[in-house]
Design a protein around this motif. Structure first.
Motif, PDB file in Angstrom:
ATOM      1  N   TRP A  73       0.829  -1.208   0.000  1.00 45.09           N
ATOM      2  CA  TRP A  73       0.000   0.000   0.000  1.00 45.09           C
ATOM      3  C   TRP A  73       0.867   1.264   0.000  1.00 45.09           C
ATOM      4  CZ3 TRP A  73      -4.918   0.535  -1.064  1.00 45.09           C
ATOM      5  CH2 TRP A  73      -5.641   1.638  -0.623  1.00 45.09           C
ATOM      6  N   LYS A  74       1.947   1.227   0.771  1.00 49.30           N
ATOM      7  CA  LYS A  74       2.806   2.402   0.924  1.00 49.30           C
ATOM      8  C   LYS A  74       3.586   2.706  -0.350  1.00 49.30           C
ATOM      9  CE  LYS A  74       6.403   4.130   4.082  1.00 49.30           C
ATOM     10  NZ  LYS A  74       7.214   3.785   5.274  1.00 49.30           N
ATOM     11  N   ALA A  76       2.887   1.635  -3.522  1.00 45.74           N
ATOM     12  CA  ALA A  76       2.158   1.542  -4.790  1.00 45.74           C
ATOM     13  C   ALA A  76       1.610   2.884  -5.249  1.00 45.74           C
ATOM     14  CB  ALA A  76       1.005   0.558  -4.639  1.00 45.74           C
ATOM     15  N   ASN A  77       1.281   2.961  -6.542  1.00 40.75           N
ATOM     16  CA  ASN A  77       0.433   4.060  -6.994  1.00 40.75           C
ATOM     17  C   ASN A  77      -1.025   3.631  -6.835  1.00 40.75           C
ATOM     18  OD1 ASN A  77       0.096   6.705  -8.198  1.00 40.75           O
ATOM     19  ND2 ASN A  77      -0.846   5.581  -9.899  1.00 40.75           N
ATOM     20  N   HIS A  78      -1.842   4.574  -6.330  1.00 41.79           N
ATOM     21  CA  HIS A  78      -3.235   4.252  -6.067  1.00 41.79           C
ATOM     22  C   HIS A  78      -4.100   4.704  -7.239  1.00 41.79           C
ATOM     23  CE1 HIS A  78      -2.740   3.727  -1.499  1.00 41.79           C
ATOM     24  NE2 HIS A  78      -1.571   3.628  -2.078  1.00 41.79           N
ATOM     25  N   ILE A  80      -7.612   5.804  -8.501  1.00 42.49           N
ATOM     26  CA  ILE A  80      -8.825   6.321  -7.871  1.00 42.49           C
ATOM     27  C   ILE A  80      -9.954   6.477  -8.888  1.00 42.49           C
ATOM     28  CG2 ILE A  80      -9.776   8.204  -6.490  1.00 42.49           C
ATOM     29  CD1 ILE A  80      -7.540   6.679  -5.059  1.00 42.49           C
ATOM     30  N   GLU A  81      -9.612   6.976 -10.065  1.00 41.33           N
ATOM     31  CA  GLU A  81     -10.669   7.331 -11.016  1.00 41.33           C
ATOM     32  C   GLU A  81     -10.315   6.788 -12.397  1.00 41.33           C
ATOM     33  OE1 GLU A  81     -13.042  11.287 -10.887  1.00 41.33           O
ATOM     34  OE2 GLU A  81     -11.436  11.616 -12.332  1.00 41.33           O
ATOM     35  N   GLN A 110      -8.296   0.070  -2.044  1.00 44.71           N
ATOM     36  CA  GLN A 110      -8.608   0.401  -3.428  1.00 44.71           C
ATOM     37  C   GLN A 110      -7.563  -0.246  -4.331  1.00 44.71           C
ATOM     38  OE1 GLN A 110      -8.626   3.854  -1.498  1.00 44.71           O
ATOM     39  NE2 GLN A 110     -10.455   2.824  -0.750  1.00 44.71           N
ATOM     40  N   ILE A 262      -3.149  12.034 -17.635  1.00 42.06           N
ATOM     41  CA  ILE A 262      -2.072  11.042 -17.700  1.00 42.06           C
ATOM     42  C   ILE A 262      -1.842  10.358 -16.356  1.00 42.06           C
ATOM     43  CG2 ILE A 262      -0.143  12.615 -17.177  1.00 42.06           C
ATOM     44  CD1 ILE A 262      -0.206   9.926 -19.975  1.00 42.06           C
ATOM     45  N   ARG A 263      -2.299  10.961 -15.238  1.00 43.03           N
ATOM     46  CA  ARG A 263      -2.176  10.300 -13.930  1.00 43.03           C
ATOM     47  C   ARG A 263      -3.484   9.610 -13.501  1.00 43.03           C
ATOM     48  NH1 ARG A 263       2.501   8.630 -12.953  1.00 43.03           N
ATOM     49  NH2 ARG A 263       1.687   8.099 -10.903  1.00 43.03           N
ATOM     50  N   MET A 264      -4.432   9.536 -14.441  1.00 43.26           N
ATOM     51  CA  MET A 264      -5.648   8.759 -14.195  1.00 43.26           C
ATOM     52  C   MET A 264      -5.564   7.457 -14.999  1.00 43.26           C
ATOM     53  SD  MET A 264      -7.635  10.598 -12.281  1.00 43.26           S
ATOM     54  CE  MET A 264      -8.109  12.300 -11.893  1.00 43.26           C
ATOM     55  N   LYS A 284       6.709   8.006 -11.035  1.00 45.12           N
ATOM     56  CA  LYS A 284       6.401   8.875 -12.176  1.00 45.12           C
ATOM     57  C   LYS A 284       6.111   8.111 -13.470  1.00 45.12           C
ATOM     58  CE  LYS A 284       9.053  12.822 -10.552  1.00 45.12           C
ATOM     59  NZ  LYS A 284       9.932  13.931 -10.891  1.00 45.12           N
TER      60      LYS A 284
ATOM     61  N   ALA B 519      -4.195  15.888  -9.867  1.00 45.65           N
ATOM     62  CA  ALA B 519      -3.903  15.141 -11.095  1.00 45.65           C
ATOM     63  C   ALA B 519      -4.429  13.711 -11.076  1.00 45.65           C
ATOM     64  CB  ALA B 519      -2.402  15.124 -11.353  1.00 45.65           C
ATOM     65  N   ASP B 520      -4.507  13.104  -9.888  1.00 42.34           N
ATOM     66  CA  ASP B 520      -4.931  11.695  -9.878  1.00 42.34           C
ATOM     67  C   ASP B 520      -6.027  11.395  -8.864  1.00 42.34           C
ATOM     68  OD1 ASP B 520      -3.653  11.600  -7.423  1.00 42.34           O
ATOM     69  OD2 ASP B 520      -1.980  10.361  -8.093  1.00 42.34           O
ATOM     70  N   ALA B 521      -6.543  12.432  -8.177  1.00 47.08           N
ATOM     71  CA  ALA B 521      -7.700  12.311  -7.275  1.00 47.08           C
ATOM     72  C   ALA B 521      -7.403  11.483  -6.028  1.00 47.08           C
ATOM     73  CB  ALA B 521      -8.915  11.735  -8.011  1.00 47.08           C
ATOM     74  N   ARG B 522      -6.124  11.198  -5.765  1.00 42.12           N
ATOM     75  CA  ARG B 522      -5.804  10.385  -4.584  1.00 42.12           C
ATOM     76  C   ARG B 522      -5.890  11.222  -3.318  1.00 42.12           C
ATOM     77  NH1 ARG B 522      -0.343   6.857  -3.244  1.00 42.12           N
ATOM     78  NH2 ARG B 522      -0.847   6.499  -1.058  1.00 42.12           N
ATOM     79  N   TYR B 626     -14.018   9.775  -3.530  1.00 37.08           N
ATOM     80  CA  TYR B 626     -14.918   8.629  -3.648  1.00 37.08           C
ATOM     81  C   TYR B 626     -14.902   7.771  -2.381  1.00 37.08           C
ATOM     82  CZ  TYR B 626     -14.983   9.469  -8.724  1.00 37.08           C
ATOM     83  OH  TYR B 626     -15.129  10.013  -9.972  1.00 37.08           O
ATOM     84  N   HIS B 627     -13.704   7.610  -1.785  1.00 37.95           N
ATOM     85  CA  HIS B 627     -13.541   6.593  -0.739  1.00 37.95           C
ATOM     86  C   HIS B 627     -13.231   7.149   0.640  1.00 37.95           C
ATOM     87  CE1 HIS B 627     -12.381   4.719  -4.657  1.00 37.95           C
ATOM     88  NE2 HIS B 627     -13.266   3.848  -4.258  1.00 37.95           N
TER      89      HIS B 627
END
Lengths: 689, 689
Positions: A73-74, A76-78, A80-81, A110, A262-264, A284, B519-522, B626-627
């Motif tokens: 979890w720490k 990783a990239n999360h 979300i959308e 998530q 690009i980050r979604m 990145k 950028a990524d909604a996190r 969302y979460h």
């Protein structure tokens, strides 16, 4: 004993072939359950870049049960959308929709993305710690033959599977992956576009020239050796299914771009240039899945791999993303693959040799399913093999592996088949464009697929391990397995039992809500208490223990449980703690501050140990906490706050049985069905001296 | 160069003496900031049991800024509730109150307990990783002399502190701690009941016989060498304060008991047998702090240590807890101590040698303050020394260490003085019992003390580092320090500025609420983005950027910030990234889905790098997730959603300055006051090529 041809001989309970995520998951169970195990891999190195890396919520829940979800979890990239892009009337792509990547409320985790090499690192650390360094991956080791002594497959004490292994030196087992003159490794090296596995050929050629041999006699063999599985081939099993004409490229790059999402996670259909999926990663990086419309399979069904280069793949991505600009300086990894869906006819041989992961199912990687489903195969299999090897569970539970997991593979293949066609198709220009793909249909499929892709819709069918209504063959993969305790005549009864805990569907994983430890008021996600240690668990929803009639029901249940002749004592070795095979956890619904552990709860719910006193870790309350947790567990689990119920949870967290506090005999029947229960008649140790 | 008496000579930026939690915190800062550092300790081994272990919320926030709060959180026991027990009319103890251990809403963490040895392990791992293994604790190393060349203390390039060190072999540095014939170590070994430090004597005796010498020239020395600090003594400084007559014992045991609150933190006053504090720990252990009424100091003020045994201590505990029964088989550690409160007259010498931790303040351990305040001393000091050593900050900021931390020590001593007397006193029998302690008064003190004990009430006074209203000497420890930017005439102006962010009191730590990455909604706890890397941060509350007038204000602020002559460029080396000394973070309040990073936000807020593209990690939005996360950051920070404001955050997360977007000149003044700003006139790199 040394045979001149087959080298030294030895016995081992479990031999695992292949040390990818599936094999490591199997080894992890053996480490947690204390089963003697070896794990071998023909490759001499771990994976350092690329390959599968999307992680479902369910995989994170599983990692948590093993003890390392926090590390994943720490780092990783999360995700979300999800943003969907499709052509407007002018043919230019624009964002047409946003949906949450993980359906809210589904899990405490998530979806995330982390490089497979890190996941393998966490597995290795965990296996090392839990096995006291006794289980180590042996690399550069090739299996050369495998024989099953059919006369002994029913004998629990026998080692009926004989495997010969050849050991290569580190130098012998290191194939040259670099292309001369290029900084980037050849991305096609392990792709399914290869007619042969160059690496395997290379290792086999070396192996034919030397290396020491040995012979291993195993109780159980688990083949997790990938899409070109040696184990599958030596068993003579086939993957059934088909390839498509769709060829996709994959690149891991650090993008330099003005594309806003690009980050979604993005699903992009261009008007004419094909489709693209964006998966933002850690450090990145971004992974791009890029449809290659210029490359098509030839008459033999195979694409010309020599045409596929990073330049060709990236130009395709630029065309799809136009008018946005994208470029890169750093590329971490690339490959290409041909979409196809295949599933193996059999997942085991004599319930002594098992196949898992890519060895028994292949599909397209975009949904991030591959690594997850492979690991989950072995999360289902590992504890069954471990408990049977230890003499705790009956051999008949092993049939449920194929019925449960081959069904999952079939569902996955169906999903991937539909989804790949929708994603690889040209978007419809208008409602009259019958050849094109409707973007509404795509979005709908994506949303439905999202639940499936979370790994949380898995619902195992009726068997001796899952006491639920319905037809076992229909709910499984079609194979005939040991029957569930439920006969057709008890269907109605079981439908009623499910009603005792409507939020805990029998066959699905035990969902997680926050409860407080009665003794210290600490909030826990209840799933945190369902660790992967090979124990079955009885969750006693004790209801309102401050009501005298309910307290009497709880006391009666506990008396039956703690009686010398009960299945709990019969399952537990006389010199072991009473919770070593089956652990009893309690969640009550009275006010925390009005109840006390030693006053309201019988000793069997918090067993006494003469060296360390009472056990304060087993009784929980569904009450408000000061800082987190909202006294909603009973509601969410759909359990009556006054009367409660009893739930059995398998070692892999799946709900196995539901009943009333008075259904003790049926509860006992469940455990008599699947466990050996060799002891009994011993009085409990759960009394204060 | 080798001097025959003083051994080889070398230079180092920072020399840290003592590798307990305070010294490790200082070394950690140096590792994070890249400052050449040595850390030495006379002892040859880490601590394996006992000693301080309560961790405040603030310490956890600090660990998170360093990167290892998650490891601590996972292993620790969590303290949720405090139960107070006192005698009823019949003289029998009963639970009289429950209060939450951590005041709800105060922090994203709660108080926890974990053995000091584990904390030191996490520090060591972190230092190793961040310093690329270049900073390692050198054990068995004793300082023998220390000289400050006063002529050079003002010279930034000089190494004015000369220290000679003696290196012992491992054998020489290992004192015999086991008492012959006993399994438990002698708990009095390091207690303050010892007139001399047996261990130190022992090591010194060995040192006098041999060991190699060396001479180190340091820019800065940090003495973290404990209550009997060699560094403090060689500087000639004294601890001022007094001892009390209260003697307490401490035991870490696995209790076997019917006391119902043994897993809660408890404060227990018995009628006649003294008081007891229960601190539940990890691994089933419980720490008991036990008042020893039978042991009193003699005429010299010292207790007879020979009378104090585990049996005597435990009998006292049994008497206090009666009628409940308590027993144990396993004892991990024990000691005893005499309560006293002392604080050092000076915290530094020439702002070249600094003292921290137990070297400058001692008090009773029950509030779990010792390790926390000691670490926090160095969390305050470390970045200041690092930035001055690197030539980024002015030497004048170093005076703020004493004014800020000696004041904290004074407050702590006052708190402990009051609290110890209330806790060690006999409970009043009734309102007429003037000699007894009122239990209402005790509860009240406990509740108020709880905020103080969380570490979150620390409020640093005005200085060049803290631009706030009020008298600097009154707000600090009374010493005269470099003046704040605020003069008496600007008081009213500053009071107005504080009103721009009422939830961010200037001088206190930046509180944490959840915001989403644009950028990524996190969702992130904003404090997670305030890492301990030595950077100052400007938090731009950009307000509603979709309103044209507000967008114009944001653009104007960013133009000033990105102008070649601005302090941001003047602080940044020409070849370094624009965010390497001061990082700009943005939180806006428009709807996330209506805004886009590249469209609404000027480049300086998300700088462009030609190798890796735009920076997606710096712009956040206060919007629903969302979460998790509820769009309440602006409200909780007390910032106007339309107009926003600008906040400066020190490297240690304390709020330093608040202003309007138009207060650019004052913002510049703040940085001109504390930073060197050697560069300037360089154009920014924050433009897409």
């Amino acid at each position: 004993m040394v045979d001149s041809n087959r080298g030294p001989e030895s016995n081992v309970d479990v031999l695992i072939i292949g040390a990818g995520p599936a094999g490591l998951m199997a080894a992890c169970w053996m480490a947690h359950c204390g089963v003697t195990t070896r794990i071998v891999d023909k490759r001499n190195a771990k994976i350092f870049c690329g390959q599968a890396d999307g992680l479902q919520c369910r995989s994170l829940e599983i990692f948590d049960s093993l003890g390392f979800a926090d590390r994943v979890w720490k780092e990783a990239n999360h995700l979300i959308e999800i943003c969907m892009w499709s052509p407007g009337d002018d043919g230019v792509i624009r964002r047409s929709d946003r949906i949450p990547d993980t359906i809210p409320g589904l899990s405490r985790f998530q979806q995330i993305v982390l490089h497979q090499g890190r996941i393998e690192r966490f597995f290795l650390d965990n296996i090392k710690k839990l096995s006291n360094n006794s289980i180590r991956v042996e690399r550069g080791v090739l299996p050369e033959s495998l024989k099953i002594d059919e006369a002994k497959v029913g004998d629990n004490t026998a080692y009926p599977v004989t495997v010969t292994l050849r050991h290569l030196s580190e130098e012998e087992a290191t194939p040259p992956q670099q292309i001369s003159g290029s900084k980037i490794e050849d991305g096609i090296f392990r792709s399914n576009l290869m007619n042969e596995d160059d690496e395997e050929d290379w290792i086999l050629k070396r192996a034919s020239r030397g290396g020491a041999c040995e012979t291993v006699h195993a109780k159980y063999v688990i083949g997790c050796d990938g899409a070109r599985s040696w184990t599958r081939r030596i068993l003579g099993y086939e993957l059934e299914g088909e390839a498509t004409d769709f060829i996709w490229g994959v690149m891991d790059i650090i993008p330099i771009t003005d594309f806003p999402d690009i980050r979604m996670r993005c699903a992009i259909h261009s008007a004419e240039n094909g489709s693209l999926m964006v998966i933002p990663r850690e450090n990145k990086m971004v992974r791009l899945y890029i449809q290659l419309k210029e490359v098509a399979p030839d008459a033999t069904g195979r694409a010309d791999r020599s045409k596929i280069t990073p330049d060709l793949i990236f130009r395709a991505a630029q065309n799809i993303l136009s008018p946005y600009k994208i470029d890169y300086e750093y590329c971490d990894w690339w490959t290409a693959y041909q979409i196809g869906q295949r599933v193996c006819t059999n997942f085991d041989a004599h319930q002594r040799v098992f196949l898992a992961g890519d060895a028994v199912h292949t599909h397209s990687p975009k949904a991030g399913q591959g690594m997850n489903v492979s690991m989950q195969d072995c999360y289902n299999l590992g504890w069954k093999v471990a408990l049977v090897a230890k003499g705790i569970a009956k051999r008949s539970i092993l049939g449920s592996y194929q019925s449960e997991r081959r069904r999952v593979a079939q569902d996955l293949i169906d999903f991937d088949h539909r989804f790949s066609r929708l994603f690889s198709g040209r978007p419809a220009k208008d409602v009259m464009d019958a050849e094109g793909v409707s973007m509404e249909e795509f979005k709908d499929a994506f949303e439905k697929g999202n639940l499936f892709a979370s790994g949380l819709s898995i619902n195992y069918g009726a068997s001796i391990l899952v006491a639920k209504a319905g037809d076992a063959a229909e709910q499984g993969d079609g194979s005939i397995i040991a029957a569930s305790a439920a006969s057709q005549t008890t269907l109605d009864a079981f439908r009623k039992k499910q009603a005792l805990a409507t939020g805990l569907p029998i066959g699905m994983r035990f969902n997680s809500f926050k409860v407080l430890n009665q003794a210290d008021a600490r909030p826990w996600h209840f799933q945190e208490r369902l660790k992967a240690d090979g124990r079955f668990r009885i969750v006693l929803f004790a209801g309102d223990v401050l009501s005298a009639p309910q307290k009497a029901r709880v006391d009666a249940f506990c008396r039956a449980l703690d009686a010398p002749e009960s299945f709990l004592h019969a399952a537990t070795p006389p010199d072991a703690a009473i919770d070593s095979v089956i652990e009893v956890l309690t969640i009550h619904s009275s006010r925390r501050v009005d109840t006390e552990l030693l006053r309201e709860f019988p000793a069997v719910l918090h067993p006494f140990d003469e060296h360390t006193g009472w056990d304060y870790s087993k009784v929980f309350v569904d009450d408000m906490s000061y800082h987190e947790g909202f006294a909603e567990a009973y509601d969410k689990y759909g359990v009556d706050r006054a009367r409660g119920c009893v739930v059995v949870v398998r070692p892999d967290q799946h709900v196995a049985w539901i009943g009333e506090l008075e259904d003790f005999d049926e509860l006992e029947s469940y455990f008599k069905g699947c466990l050996v229960l060799p002891y009994g008649g011993v009085t409990g140790s759960s009394h204060m001296r």
